[in-house]
Scaffold this motif. Structure first.
Motif, PDB file in Angstrom:
ATOM      1  N   ARG A  20      18.874  51.213  -6.214  1.00 18.32           N
ATOM      2  CA  ARG A  20      19.661  50.585  -5.151  1.00 18.32           C
ATOM      3  C   ARG A  20      20.417  49.403  -5.731  1.00 18.32           C
ATOM      4  O   ARG A  20      19.855  48.584  -6.448  1.00 18.32           O
ATOM      5  CB  ARG A  20      18.754  50.133  -4.015  1.00 18.32           C
ATOM      6  CG  ARG A  20      19.549  49.590  -2.829  1.00 18.32           C
ATOM      7  CD  ARG A  20      18.807  49.693  -1.549  1.00 18.32           C
ATOM      8  NE  ARG A  20      18.751  51.084  -1.095  1.00 18.32           N
ATOM      9  CZ  ARG A  20      18.202  51.466   0.056  1.00 18.32           C
ATOM     10  NH1 ARG A  20      17.652  50.582   0.847  1.00 18.32           N
ATOM     11  NH2 ARG A  20      18.192  52.731   0.404  1.00 18.32           N
ATOM     12  N   ARG A  21      21.727  49.346  -5.459  1.00 19.29           N
ATOM     13  CA  ARG A  21      22.535  48.234  -5.937  1.00 19.29           C
ATOM     14  C   ARG A  21      23.780  48.072  -5.075  1.00 19.29           C
ATOM     15  O   ARG A  21      24.054  48.893  -4.214  1.00 19.29           O
ATOM     16  CB  ARG A  21      22.908  48.414  -7.401  1.00 19.29           C
ATOM     17  CG  ARG A  21      23.879  49.536  -7.682  1.00 19.29           C
ATOM     18  CD  ARG A  21      24.056  49.717  -9.185  1.00 19.29           C
ATOM     19  NE  ARG A  21      25.175  50.583  -9.515  1.00 19.29           N
ATOM     20  CZ  ARG A  21      26.387  50.162  -9.864  1.00 19.29           C
ATOM     21  NH1 ARG A  21      26.649  48.885  -9.941  1.00 19.29           N
ATOM     22  NH2 ARG A  21      27.337  51.017 -10.159  1.00 19.29           N
ATOM     23  N   SER A  22      24.531  47.025  -5.351  1.00 19.68           N
ATOM     24  CA  SER A  22      25.784  46.749  -4.661  1.00 19.68           C
ATOM     25  C   SER A  22      26.919  46.999  -5.644  1.00 19.68           C
ATOM     26  O   SER A  22      26.864  46.533  -6.781  1.00 19.68           O
ATOM     27  CB  SER A  22      25.780  45.288  -4.193  1.00 19.68           C
ATOM     28  OG  SER A  22      26.978  44.995  -3.533  1.00 19.68           O
ATOM     29  N   THR A  23      27.946  47.744  -5.210  1.00 18.28           N
ATOM     30  CA  THR A  23      29.034  48.090  -6.112  1.00 18.28           C
ATOM     31  C   THR A  23      30.323  48.320  -5.332  1.00 18.28           C
ATOM     32  O   THR A  23      30.315  48.357  -4.102  1.00 18.28           O
ATOM     33  CB  THR A  23      28.679  49.365  -6.917  1.00 18.28           C
ATOM     34  OG1 THR A  23      29.648  49.551  -7.948  1.00 18.28           O
ATOM     35  CG2 THR A  23      28.638  50.602  -6.036  1.00 18.28           C
ATOM     36  N   THR A  24      31.420  48.484  -6.045  1.00 13.50           N
ATOM     37  CA  THR A  24      32.682  48.873  -5.423  1.00 13.50           C
ATOM     38  C   THR A  24      32.638  50.374  -5.185  1.00 13.50           C
ATOM     39  O   THR A  24      32.312  51.147  -6.086  1.00 13.50           O
ATOM     40  CB  THR A  24      33.867  48.502  -6.336  1.00 13.50           C
ATOM     41  OG1 THR A  24      33.860  47.087  -6.516  1.00 13.50           O
ATOM     42  CG2 THR A  24      35.190  48.927  -5.721  1.00 13.50           C
ATOM     43  N   TYR A  25      32.937  50.781  -3.948  1.00 11.86           N
ATOM     44  CA  TYR A  25      32.835  52.190  -3.559  1.00 11.86           C
ATOM     45  C   TYR A  25      34.212  52.704  -3.157  1.00 11.86           C
ATOM     46  O   TYR A  25      34.896  52.078  -2.355  1.00 11.86           O
ATOM     47  CB  TYR A  25      31.855  52.334  -2.393  1.00 11.86           C
ATOM     48  CG  TYR A  25      31.546  53.764  -2.040  1.00 11.86           C
ATOM     49  CD1 TYR A  25      30.536  54.448  -2.697  1.00 11.86           C
ATOM     50  CD2 TYR A  25      32.262  54.428  -1.050  1.00 11.86           C
ATOM     51  CE1 TYR A  25      30.240  55.761  -2.386  1.00 11.86           C
ATOM     52  CE2 TYR A  25      31.974  55.747  -0.729  1.00 11.86           C
ATOM     53  CZ  TYR A  25      30.962  56.405  -1.397  1.00 11.86           C
ATOM     54  OH  TYR A  25      30.671  57.712  -1.084  1.00 11.86           O
ATOM     55  N   PRO A  26      34.634  53.851  -3.707  1.00  7.22           N
ATOM     56  CA  PRO A  26      35.950  54.392  -3.347  1.00  7.22           C
ATOM     57  C   PRO A  26      35.907  55.117  -2.001  1.00  7.22           C
ATOM     58  O   PRO A  26      35.120  56.033  -1.801  1.00  7.22           O
ATOM     59  CB  PRO A  26      36.242  55.371  -4.490  1.00  7.22           C
ATOM     60  CG  PRO A  26      34.892  55.813  -4.951  1.00  7.22           C
ATOM     61  CD  PRO A  26      33.972  54.634  -4.734  1.00  7.22           C
ATOM     62  N   LEU A  27      36.737  54.648  -1.076  1.00  3.18           N
ATOM     63  CA  LEU A  27      36.874  55.291   0.223  1.00  3.18           C
ATOM     64  C   LEU A  27      38.115  56.179   0.138  1.00  3.18           C
ATOM     65  O   LEU A  27      39.232  55.677  -0.011  1.00  3.18           O
ATOM     66  CB  LEU A  27      37.028  54.220   1.303  1.00  3.18           C
ATOM     67  CG  LEU A  27      36.922  54.607   2.759  1.00  3.18           C
ATOM     68  CD1 LEU A  27      35.600  55.313   3.046  1.00  3.18           C
ATOM     69  CD2 LEU A  27      37.051  53.382   3.640  1.00  3.18           C
ATOM     70  N   GLN A  33      43.388  56.111  -1.842  1.00  3.22           N
ATOM     71  CA  GLN A  33      42.008  55.675  -2.034  1.00  3.22           C
ATOM     72  C   GLN A  33      41.958  54.165  -1.853  1.00  3.22           C
ATOM     73  O   GLN A  33      42.817  53.446  -2.346  1.00  3.22           O
ATOM     74  CB  GLN A  33      41.552  56.043  -3.443  1.00  3.22           C
ATOM     75  CG  GLN A  33      40.183  55.502  -3.809  1.00  3.22           C
ATOM     76  CD  GLN A  33      39.755  55.947  -5.189  1.00  3.22           C
ATOM     77  OE1 GLN A  33      39.912  57.099  -5.552  1.00  3.22           O
ATOM     78  NE2 GLN A  33      39.221  55.033  -5.974  1.00  3.22           N
ATOM     79  N   ILE A  34      40.946  53.695  -1.121  1.00  2.00           N
ATOM     80  CA  ILE A  34      40.715  52.262  -0.946  1.00  2.00           C
ATOM     81  C   ILE A  34      39.395  51.954  -1.633  1.00  2.00           C
ATOM     82  O   ILE A  34      38.392  52.629  -1.390  1.00  2.00           O
ATOM     83  CB  ILE A  34      40.582  51.887   0.542  1.00  2.00           C
ATOM     84  CG1 ILE A  34      41.815  52.334   1.314  1.00  2.00           C
ATOM     85  CG2 ILE A  34      40.344  50.401   0.709  1.00  2.00           C
ATOM     86  CD1 ILE A  34      41.623  52.290   2.799  1.00  2.00           C
ATOM     87  N   ASN A  35      39.375  50.950  -2.492  1.00  2.00           N
ATOM     88  CA  ASN A  35      38.132  50.540  -3.145  1.00  2.00           C
ATOM     89  C   ASN A  35      37.524  49.396  -2.350  1.00  2.00           C
ATOM     90  O   ASN A  35      38.114  48.327  -2.242  1.00  2.00           O
ATOM     91  CB  ASN A  35      38.400  50.129  -4.590  1.00  2.00           C
ATOM     92  CG  ASN A  35      38.817  51.325  -5.423  1.00  2.00           C
ATOM     93  OD1 ASN A  35      38.242  52.389  -5.315  1.00  2.00           O
ATOM     94  ND2 ASN A  35      39.823  51.153  -6.241  1.00  2.00           N
ATOM     95  N   VAL A  36      36.338  49.634  -1.778  1.00  2.00           N
ATOM     96  CA  VAL A  36      35.652  48.647  -0.949  1.00  2.00           C
ATOM     97  C   VAL A  36      34.608  47.939  -1.805  1.00  2.00           C
ATOM     98  O   VAL A  36      33.736  48.583  -2.387  1.00  2.00           O
ATOM     99  CB  VAL A  36      34.992  49.318   0.281  1.00  2.00           C
ATOM    100  CG1 VAL A  36      34.299  48.279   1.147  1.00  2.00           C
ATOM    101  CG2 VAL A  36      36.027  50.102   1.079  1.00  2.00           C
ATOM    102  N   ALA A  37      34.702  46.624  -1.877  1.00  2.00           N
ATOM    103  CA  ALA A  37      33.797  45.835  -2.724  1.00  2.00           C
ATOM    104  C   ALA A  37      32.453  45.596  -2.051  1.00  2.00           C
ATOM    105  O   ALA A  37      32.352  45.568  -0.829  1.00  2.00           O
ATOM    106  CB  ALA A  37      34.447  44.500  -3.065  1.00  2.00           C
ATOM    107  N   ARG A  38      31.429  45.428  -2.876  1.00  2.00           N
ATOM    108  CA  ARG A  38      30.081  45.044  -2.448  1.00  2.00           C
ATOM    109  C   ARG A  38      29.486  45.965  -1.373  1.00  2.00           C
ATOM    110  O   ARG A  38      29.035  45.516  -0.337  1.00  2.00           O
ATOM    111  CB  ARG A  38      30.063  43.586  -1.997  1.00  2.00           C
ATOM    112  CG  ARG A  38      30.382  42.618  -3.119  1.00  2.00           C
ATOM    113  CD  ARG A  38      30.241  41.159  -2.746  1.00  2.00           C
ATOM    114  NE  ARG A  38      31.029  40.741  -1.609  1.00  2.00           N
ATOM    115  CZ  ARG A  38      32.323  40.384  -1.641  1.00  2.00           C
ATOM    116  NH1 ARG A  38      32.973  40.406  -2.768  1.00  2.00           N
ATOM    117  NH2 ARG A  38      32.929  39.999  -0.552  1.00  2.00           N
ATOM    118  N   VAL A  39      29.486  47.265  -1.655  1.00  2.00           N
ATOM    119  CA  VAL A  39      28.869  48.248  -0.762  1.00  2.00           C
ATOM    120  C   VAL A  39      27.475  48.560  -1.305  1.00  2.00           C
ATOM    121  O   VAL A  39      27.311  48.813  -2.499  1.00  2.00           O
ATOM    122  CB  VAL A  39      29.725  49.541  -0.687  1.00  2.00           C
ATOM    123  CG1 VAL A  39      29.032  50.606   0.143  1.00  2.00           C
ATOM    124  CG2 VAL A  39      31.110  49.230  -0.144  1.00  2.00           C
TER     125      VAL A  39
END
Length: 77
Positions: A20-27, A33-39
């Motif tokens: 489990r971690r927090s990362t930038t996730y591509p939506l 594509q939108i990169n959402v930070a700290r997901v």
């Protein structure tokens, strides 16, 4: 607030080495594509597949709602 248990296996390869971690996730949206930070995600240690946690999914939904609202305003102008 209850925390959901971590999934036991990767949805893509079935490995059991999830972290489990927090990362930038591509939506991914149609045409962009939108990169959402700290997901918050569970990341597979074998194949690297990212699976958003329930909190991560909530954040992605909020970002999608805001983004589609911005598109709606942009189209009306």
């Amino acid at each position: 607030r209850s925390t959901m248990p971590k999934p036991r296996t990767c949805q893509r390869c079935g490995a059991r080495t999830l972290k489990r971690r927090s990362t930038t996730y591509p939506l991914i949206l149609p045409g962009q594509q939108i990169n959402v930070a700290r997901v918050q995600v569970d990341e597979c240690g074998e194949c690297g597949h990212l699976m958003p946690t329930p909190a991560g999914q909530d954040k992605l939904q909020r970002c999608l709602h805001v983004f589609t609202g911005m598109l709606g305003i942009a189209r009306k102008s």
